[in-house]
Structures are given as C-alpha cells and as structure tokens.
Design a protein around this motif. Sequence first.
Motif: not given
Length: 476
Positions: A81, A86, A245, A247, A272, A274-275
Amino acid sequence: MPARHDEAFLARAIAAGAGEAPADLVIRNVRLFSVVDGSTVETDIAVTGDRIVGTHGRYDGETVVDGGGLTAVPGFIDTHLHVESSLVTPFEFDRCVLPHGVTTAICDPHEIANVLGAEGIRYFLDSSLETVMDLRVNLSSCVPATAFETSGACLEIEDLLPYRDHPSVIGLAEFMNFPGVLARDPKVLAKLAAFQDGHIDGHAPLLLGQGLNGYLAAGIRTDHEATTAEEALEKLAKGMTILMREGSVSKDLEALAPILTPDVSAFVALCTDDRNPLDIAEEGHLDSMIRRLIAKGIRPLDVYRAASWSAANAFGLKDRGVIAPGKRADIVLLKDFEDCRVEQVVSGGVLVSDDAFSKRSIVQPVGLDSVHVDAVNPSSFAIPARNSEADVIGVVHGRIITEHLKRTLPVAGGKTLVDLDQDVLKVAVVERHRRTGNIGLGFVNGFGMKEGAIASSVGHDSHNICVVGADEEAMA
C-alpha cells in the motif's frame, strides 16, 4: 519503536512462558485458531513485552483480559500500500486501520517520494518508529516512475542506500519499470544489484512468457498487479507470491478469488493498494477482503493464512504470522470468525486503544508547500484539430488498466471538441512541481459527466494536477 530483546528480556520471557513468573499480559478464555492446520483450541495467550510466550495452557499476568470465548487469529498484514493514497498521515492511518486488525502494513512511500524525494522517505521512516502498528517500508525504486511526466524528484541508488539498513526497511519497493529491467538499463541494474540479498517487490501487469522469466531473473518475487486468474497462475507457477488486491480503485478480488485454494494459499497474500478513509469507514480494510472471500466459499484456513502467515513469509518477517510462543504478539480477537468482525486487537503486545494512540510521538509533517503552479485559463485546454480519429483513454470502472480507444470527434474553429453523447471529455495534466508551465492534453471516456469538471493533485505517480471536464471554462 522496535523492542529490545536482550538477555534480561529473554529471561523474563522464558520464565513467563514456562509458567514460573507472571506474564505482562494474559488474554484468558479465547478460541485460538491455527493457520497451520485450521484447528481451534480453547486456551489462554500469554504475552511478555512484544512477544507471545505461552499458548495451550493457563497463565497469570500483570494485566488480564477476559477473551470471553472470542476467536484469536494472527494480526493481518497488508502486503502492499501507499499510506499517502489513503489521504491521511501515517499516524491517522495507524489509528484508522489497526482496529480492523491490520497490525503490519508494508508501505512504499512512492507517492510522497515522487513529490519530495528523500525527504518524503525520511518522514515515513521516522513515523514508522512511533506508530502502534508495525509500519514497514520498502524503499521507492522508481522515482520518477516514467520519463513521460515531470515529477518533483529523482532518486538513484545513491539516494536509497543510506536508508537500506533502517530497522523499518524490508527492501526495494515495487519495481514498476519492468521495461527498464528487460532492457538492462544500467541505473535499474544498480538498484537491483544493491538489494539482491533483501526483498525486491514486483509490479508487472500483463507481463508473461519469457519476458516474465527475464524479470524474475532479477530476483523479484512478489506481484500485486495480476488482474486475471490466468495471469496469477502463471506467475505462481514461476515462483512468485501473488498479492491479491482489493482497494478503492483497483479491485481484483472477484477475478482472483478462485486461485486461493489449499494447494497455493501459502503463496498468496492480501493487499489493498489503497483504500480511502470513506471506504475504510464503510467497508473495513483487510477484514473486508477476508469476509468477502469466505462468503464466496473460500476455506477460512486459506483466507486467514493468506492474511497473515503467507504474507509474513513472503516478506521475510519470520517473527509473525502465527499465534505461537516466540512470535510477535500481533493478535486479533474476533466476535464473528467467518464474517471477520473484530472486537479487540493486540499489536506488538500493546492493547489497541485510544490511550495507546495518545502515547505516540507525532512526527511533524512535510511537504505543506509542494504545489507550485501558475494560473491557467480556458485557452490552456484547447486541442488543435487533426485529420484523423482522436486517441481517447478508456477508463474501465474498477480496473487500473485503461483502454486505447479511437473516436471521431466534432471540430470547430480549428479545435477538436468534447462529445458528451460519446462520453468523451477533455483531460489535462498540469505540472505542479517546477513551474514549467507544461500541460498535457487529451481525451477520456468513461466518466459519464455531462457538465463541469473535477481535478486532483493526487495523481499516480508524479502527482501533477489532473483535471477532467466537459468544458474548458470549468476546467480552468
């Protein structure tokens, strides 16, 4: 801050594990799930410092927590990540995802490094020594990521080597310049050579066949870019660990879930990449992936193994991934095992709570004056007409890979215009690091906008300002 494991600590740990002295922390009456064989046993878990010292028995401790029949599983490891993506600092990320059971996060500060260079990496390394979770860092390998855009920094091997032996550093981050690897670019080879005895993270979308063999010959062993089961299976067959993955943007769980079988779960991990905070708040983090995979019929042992033990082994983190004496005390207590509902978390022997977060020493932020751009006007976004079909970027919902489309677009006054009926908008990238005045222009399909514009200075990988709009005035 990494714990000290000197002779005095080892003596305390041995005595507590043997039941001859109280442990620092005891979690009573839990159902301990094994990611080795899938068994469950009722037991206490004893912890001294940041280490598990006892299981499969009864223990006394300075602090005793009643597990009340909750199920204990190893802490989750997000294997890839970018915390910056985020949209929060490492400290807020820590507070945000630890309650979801993520006790280790392996980050690549690639985004902040492309803006600030080594200063951005230093910020993450300093922060990693203060977070409650174990925030590990892979050093950004591709800054800039491409020669086709202007980034804020350039990092060569000489810039990375000073951080190679930092206690939070695992190795070299995702080597996305796979064309440079296959072309044996000297600067690429210098980076790869310096990390041959460590971990080198991969990034090779759609690379298969002998090209993949050449890429792996450089010592690269993980990949989070597989978007089909077929691609993932070839990479698995060639010794890669697949980082599945899911995300906020890149969503590969549905496509890759079928590969998570008993035969290969030791070679699959979760990430993730990313989240954003809204998705974390509404859906969760790795816990969301776990519950979705189990709901799809994947064996819980394989899912929880991928989330912990398999991930730890892939990145050389031999001190974690299983709840057992001698391992790092990263423990997730679940009130619902199959739905992965987290009740309590222990990270490095610390009970996760507001009090634990309040004791951190916060590192001062950097990069607060990193946007340098002059004003633009509507004419900045004019695109001269050509005697051919226009090239259009095709954005596909839920996928990071775009399409190359051709469209016939309207022309007026010697300029090519948007076509809302074909869902073709204008897209521009405005350089924001060096005030060059450079603006890249093009067309994009897939946004569905009928009016107005949207813009962001968050734009992988160089983080210039990207604007998409239905008209030039709104874009300006």
